[in-house]
Design a protein around this motif. Structure first.
Motif, PDB file in Angstrom:
ATOM      1  N   LEU A 147       9.723   1.601   5.579  1.00  0.00           N
ATOM      2  CA  LEU A 147       8.218   2.851   6.572  1.00  0.00           C
ATOM      3  C   LEU A 147       8.469   2.103   8.277  1.00  0.00           C
ATOM      4  O   LEU A 147       8.793   0.809   7.712  1.00  0.00           O
ATOM      5  CB  LEU A 147       7.366   3.087   6.407  1.00  0.00           C
ATOM      6  N   ASP A 148       9.466   2.841   9.307  1.00  0.00           N
ATOM      7  CA  ASP A 148       9.381   1.896  10.174  1.00  0.00           C
ATOM      8  C   ASP A 148       8.645   2.714  11.622  1.00  0.00           C
ATOM      9  O   ASP A 148       7.870   4.353  11.354  1.00  0.00           O
ATOM     10  CB  ASP A 148      10.733   2.772  10.851  1.00  0.00           C
ATOM     11  N   LYS A 149       7.946   1.639  12.196  1.00  0.00           N
ATOM     12  CA  LYS A 149       6.721   2.083  12.899  1.00  0.00           C
ATOM     13  C   LYS A 149       7.028   3.677  13.643  1.00  0.00           C
ATOM     14  O   LYS A 149       6.947   4.271  14.812  1.00  0.00           O
ATOM     15  CB  LYS A 149       6.577   1.071  13.664  1.00  0.00           C
ATOM     16  N   LYS A 150       8.480   3.375  14.371  1.00  0.00           N
ATOM     17  CA  LYS A 150       9.440   3.394  15.032  1.00  0.00           C
ATOM     18  C   LYS A 150       9.502   5.467  14.629  1.00  0.00           C
ATOM     19  O   LYS A 150       9.522   6.447  15.612  1.00  0.00           O
ATOM     20  CB  LYS A 150      10.663   3.429  15.570  1.00  0.00           C
ATOM     21  N   TYR A 151       9.749   5.138  13.432  1.00  0.00           N
ATOM     22  CA  TYR A 151       9.683   7.041  13.191  1.00  0.00           C
ATOM     23  C   TYR A 151       8.662   7.499  11.568  1.00  0.00           C
ATOM     24  O   TYR A 151       8.736   8.527  11.723  1.00  0.00           O
ATOM     25  CB  TYR A 151      11.265   7.210  12.232  1.00  0.00           C
ATOM     26  N   ALA A 152       7.272   6.735  11.922  1.00  0.00           N
ATOM     27  CA  ALA A 152       6.430   7.448  10.988  1.00  0.00           C
ATOM     28  C   ALA A 152       5.749   7.797  11.285  1.00  0.00           C
ATOM     29  O   ALA A 152       5.311   9.141  10.377  1.00  0.00           O
ATOM     30  CB  ALA A 152       5.361   5.543  11.534  1.00  0.00           C
ATOM     31  N   ALA A 153       5.599   9.016  12.850  1.00  0.00           N
ATOM     32  CA  ALA A 153       5.444   9.969  12.894  1.00  0.00           C
ATOM     33  C   ALA A 153       6.028  11.204  12.723  1.00  0.00           C
ATOM     34  O   ALA A 153       5.094  12.175  11.583  1.00  0.00           O
ATOM     35  CB  ALA A 153       5.683  10.271  15.057  1.00  0.00           C
ATOM     36  N   PHE A 154       7.043  11.038  11.847  1.00  0.00           N
ATOM     37  CA  PHE A 154       8.044  12.116  11.544  1.00  0.00           C
ATOM     38  C   PHE A 154       7.430  12.205  10.367  1.00  0.00           C
ATOM     39  O   PHE A 154       7.489  13.682   9.883  1.00  0.00           O
ATOM     40  CB  PHE A 154       9.349  12.262  11.923  1.00  0.00           C
ATOM     41  N   LEU A 155       7.428  11.399   9.464  1.00  0.00           N
ATOM     42  CA  LEU A 155       6.732  11.189   7.943  1.00  0.00           C
ATOM     43  C   LEU A 155       5.520  12.169   7.978  1.00  0.00           C
ATOM     44  O   LEU A 155       5.756  12.994   7.185  1.00  0.00           O
ATOM     45  CB  LEU A 155       6.668   9.483   7.401  1.00  0.00           C
ATOM     46  N   PHE A 156       4.986  11.789   9.048  1.00  0.00           N
ATOM     47  CA  PHE A 156       3.562  12.166   9.093  1.00  0.00           C
ATOM     48  C   PHE A 156       2.873  13.790   8.969  1.00  0.00           C
ATOM     49  O   PHE A 156       2.625  14.304   9.082  1.00  0.00           O
ATOM     50  CB  PHE A 156       2.453  11.550   9.227  1.00  0.00           C
ATOM     51  N   LEU A 157       4.473  13.693  10.282  1.00  0.00           N
ATOM     52  CA  LEU A 157       4.472  15.509  10.636  1.00  0.00           C
ATOM     53  C   LEU A 157       5.068  16.198   9.765  1.00  0.00           C
ATOM     54  O   LEU A 157       4.352  17.847   9.194  1.00  0.00           O
ATOM     55  CB  LEU A 157       5.443  15.279  12.088  1.00  0.00           C
ATOM     56  N   GLY A 158       5.004  15.896   9.107  1.00  0.00           N
ATOM     57  CA  GLY A 158       5.921  16.571   7.896  1.00  0.00           C
ATOM     58  C   GLY A 158       4.964  16.938   6.625  1.00  0.00           C
ATOM     59  O   GLY A 158       5.101  17.371   6.144  1.00  0.00           O
ATOM     60  N   PHE A 159       4.099  15.545   6.533  1.00  0.00           N
ATOM     61  CA  PHE A 159       2.635  15.660   5.974  1.00  0.00           C
ATOM     62  C   PHE A 159       2.334  17.426   6.214  1.00  0.00           C
ATOM     63  O   PHE A 159       1.366  17.878   5.272  1.00  0.00           O
ATOM     64  CB  PHE A 159       2.124  14.903   5.035  1.00  0.00           C
ATOM     65  N   ALA A 160       1.938  16.729   7.591  1.00  0.00           N
ATOM     66  CA  ALA A 160       0.597  17.386   8.050  1.00  0.00           C
ATOM     67  C   ALA A 160       1.214  19.565   8.200  1.00  0.00           C
ATOM     68  O   ALA A 160       0.276  19.524   8.460  1.00  0.00           O
ATOM     69  CB  ALA A 160       0.405  17.612   9.332  1.00  0.00           C
ATOM     70  N   ILE A 161       2.557  19.491   8.581  1.00  0.00           N
ATOM     71  CA  ILE A 161       3.070  21.163   8.512  1.00  0.00           C
ATOM     72  C   ILE A 161       3.127  21.264   7.086  1.00  0.00           C
ATOM     73  O   ILE A 161       2.319  22.481   6.716  1.00  0.00           O
ATOM     74  CB  ILE A 161       4.553  20.651   8.454  1.00  0.00           C
ATOM     75  N   VAL A 162       3.424  20.509   5.810  1.00  0.00           N
ATOM     76  CA  VAL A 162       2.998  21.150   4.650  1.00  0.00           C
ATOM     77  C   VAL A 162       1.499  21.459   4.304  1.00  0.00           C
ATOM     78  O   VAL A 162       1.325  22.393   3.453  1.00  0.00           O
ATOM     79  CB  VAL A 162       3.191  20.273   3.047  1.00  0.00           C
ATOM     80  N   ALA A 163       0.864  20.765   4.502  1.00  0.00           N
ATOM     81  CA  ALA A 163      -0.374  20.909   4.459  1.00  0.00           C
ATOM     82  C   ALA A 163      -1.710  21.923   4.947  1.00  0.00           C
ATOM     83  O   ALA A 163      -2.231  22.433   4.358  1.00  0.00           O
ATOM     84  CB  ALA A 163      -1.490  19.208   4.485  1.00  0.00           C
ATOM     85  N   PHE A 164      -1.143  21.759   6.694  1.00  0.00           N
ATOM     86  CA  PHE A 164      -2.215  22.693   7.298  1.00  0.00           C
ATOM     87  C   PHE A 164      -1.042  23.813   7.233  1.00  0.00           C
ATOM     88  O   PHE A 164      -2.154  24.963   7.413  1.00  0.00           O
ATOM     89  CB  PHE A 164      -2.223  22.042   9.219  1.00  0.00           C
ATOM     90  N   PHE A 165      -0.362  24.528   7.014  1.00  0.00           N
ATOM     91  CA  PHE A 165       0.810  25.391   7.130  1.00  0.00           C
ATOM     92  C   PHE A 165       0.301  26.284   6.186  1.00  0.00           C
ATOM     93  O   PHE A 165       1.345  27.171   6.083  1.00  0.00           O
ATOM     94  CB  PHE A 165       1.758  25.008   8.434  1.00  0.00           C
ATOM     95  N   ASN A 166       1.160  25.610   4.801  1.00  0.00           N
ATOM     96  CA  ASN A 166       1.026  25.854   3.649  1.00  0.00           C
ATOM     97  C   ASN A 166       2.494  26.302   3.700  1.00  0.00           C
ATOM     98  O   ASN A 166       2.662  27.685   2.773  1.00  0.00           O
ATOM     99  CB  ASN A 166      -0.485  27.120   3.229  1.00  0.00           C
ATOM    100  N   ILE A 167       3.471  25.642   3.862  1.00  0.00           N
ATOM    101  CA  ILE A 167       4.962  26.154   4.237  1.00  0.00           C
ATOM    102  C   ILE A 167       5.505  25.265   3.126  1.00  0.00           C
ATOM    103  O   ILE A 167       5.493  24.513   2.120  1.00  0.00           O
ATOM    104  CB  ILE A 167       5.812  25.749   5.177  1.00  0.00           C
ATOM    105  N   SER A 168       6.752  25.820   2.366  1.00  0.00           N
ATOM    106  CA  SER A 168       7.710  25.362   1.000  1.00  0.00           C
ATOM    107  C   SER A 168       8.113  23.582   1.608  1.00  0.00           C
ATOM    108  O   SER A 168       8.533  23.393   2.751  1.00  0.00           O
ATOM    109  CB  SER A 168       8.266  25.649   0.332  1.00  0.00           C
ATOM    110  N   THR A 169       8.280  23.306   1.047  1.00  0.00           N
ATOM    111  CA  THR A 169       9.198  21.749   1.374  1.00  0.00           C
ATOM    112  C   THR A 169      10.793  21.993   2.123  1.00  0.00           C
ATOM    113  O   THR A 169      11.166  21.194   2.621  1.00  0.00           O
ATOM    114  CB  THR A 169       9.689  20.690   0.020  1.00  0.00           C
ATOM    115  N   ILE A 170      11.083  23.021   1.668  1.00  0.00           N
ATOM    116  CA  ILE A 170      12.344  23.186   1.752  1.00  0.00           C
ATOM    117  C   ILE A 170      12.132  23.975   3.883  1.00  0.00           C
ATOM    118  O   ILE A 170      12.343  23.577   4.471  1.00  0.00           O
ATOM    119  CB  ILE A 170      13.073  25.258   1.526  1.00  0.00           C
TER     120      ILE A 170
END
Length: 245
Positions: free
Chosen positions: A198-221
């Motif tokens: 984990l790099d603090k500079k890019y951590a936001a992108f990681l959590f953005l991915g989790f948020a997209i899957v969790a709140f918008f119910n899209i697939s991993t693709i």
């Protein structure tokens, strides 16, 4: 018996390739199926069954310390037994999934056993004994090889009905416990990887991915597509070397 030995060798060798030869994806059903089909004298059936099983298990990935169902053993045995008995697609799945689950239990036990040799190798490192380090590493690899070989060979010799009966007779409490452990271990594996990378500079992108899957119910693709778009935007707007903005 000759067919059983050859099929067991195929399963053990493709598995070991992924452990000591680098990950070339030879341990996938789409590869194992045709190879087993050649041994069984029906390449086309092996290719078809391998492709069918690949669709079932193509998203199955062991993350961190998790141990997923054994795709190698399940694919090799199910393909061989399906060709031998002329089973249809549904019957092949009924064979493949219990076999993979049973082999998963064995893989967990082998992994626990191999920690002994890992600690042995660690002790030899402290002593500077390079021969001992090699013994510790290769002994663990040999146990992995034998576990796959023996599972496939014995399974081929006893047949699919016996294997399915063994799985069905495993107490439900044990199956439930292993299932819950399997649900927890991937999260632990991801956490371990995050701790290392984990790099603090890019951590936001990681959590953005989790948020997209969790709140918008899209697939991993779908999440991967969003990730590619974010990477492209980041690259385009990133200041060039020597630029202030």
């Amino acid at each position: 018996m000759v067919q059983g030995i050859l099929i067991a060798l195929i399963a053990a060798m493709v598995y070991m390739e992924s452990r000591i030869g680098g990950q070339h994806m030879l341990d996938r059903p789409i590869i194992i199926g045709p190879l087993v089909g050649l041994v069984m004298g029906d390449f086309n059936a092996g290719l078809i069954i391998g492709a069918q099983l690949e669709l079932v298990w193509m998203g199955l990935v062991g993350i961190g310390t998790s141990t997923p169902p054994d795709v190698v053993v399940g694919s090799a045995l199910a393909t061989a037994l399906a060709i031998q008995t002329g089973a249809d697609y549904e019957s092949t799945l009924a064979l493949a999934i219990p076999i993979a689950l049973l082999a998963q239990f064995v893989a967990i036990g082998v992994g626990i056993l191999n920690t002994t040799f890992a600690h042995y190798a660690d002790n030899q490192i402290a002593k500077g004994n390079w021969k001992g380090i090699a013994i510790g590493n290769w002994t663990g690899s040999l146990i992995y090889f034998l576990s796959k070989f023996l599972l496939v060979f014995i399974g081929f010799m006893v047949g699919g009905d016996v294997i399915k009966g063994i799985v069905d007779n495993i107490p439900q409490v044990i199956q439930s416990g292993l299932a819950q452990s399997g649900n927890l271990l991937p999260a632990l594996g991801v956490a371990m990887l995050m701790q290392l990378t984990l790099d603090k500079k890019y951590a936001a992108f990681l959590f953005l991915g989790f948020a997209i899957v969790a709140f918008f119910n899209i697939s991993t693709i779908g999440a991967a597509v969003f990730g590619a778009i974010c990477a492209y935007i980041y690259y385009q707007f990133k200041p060039k070397e020597g630029e202030l903005f």
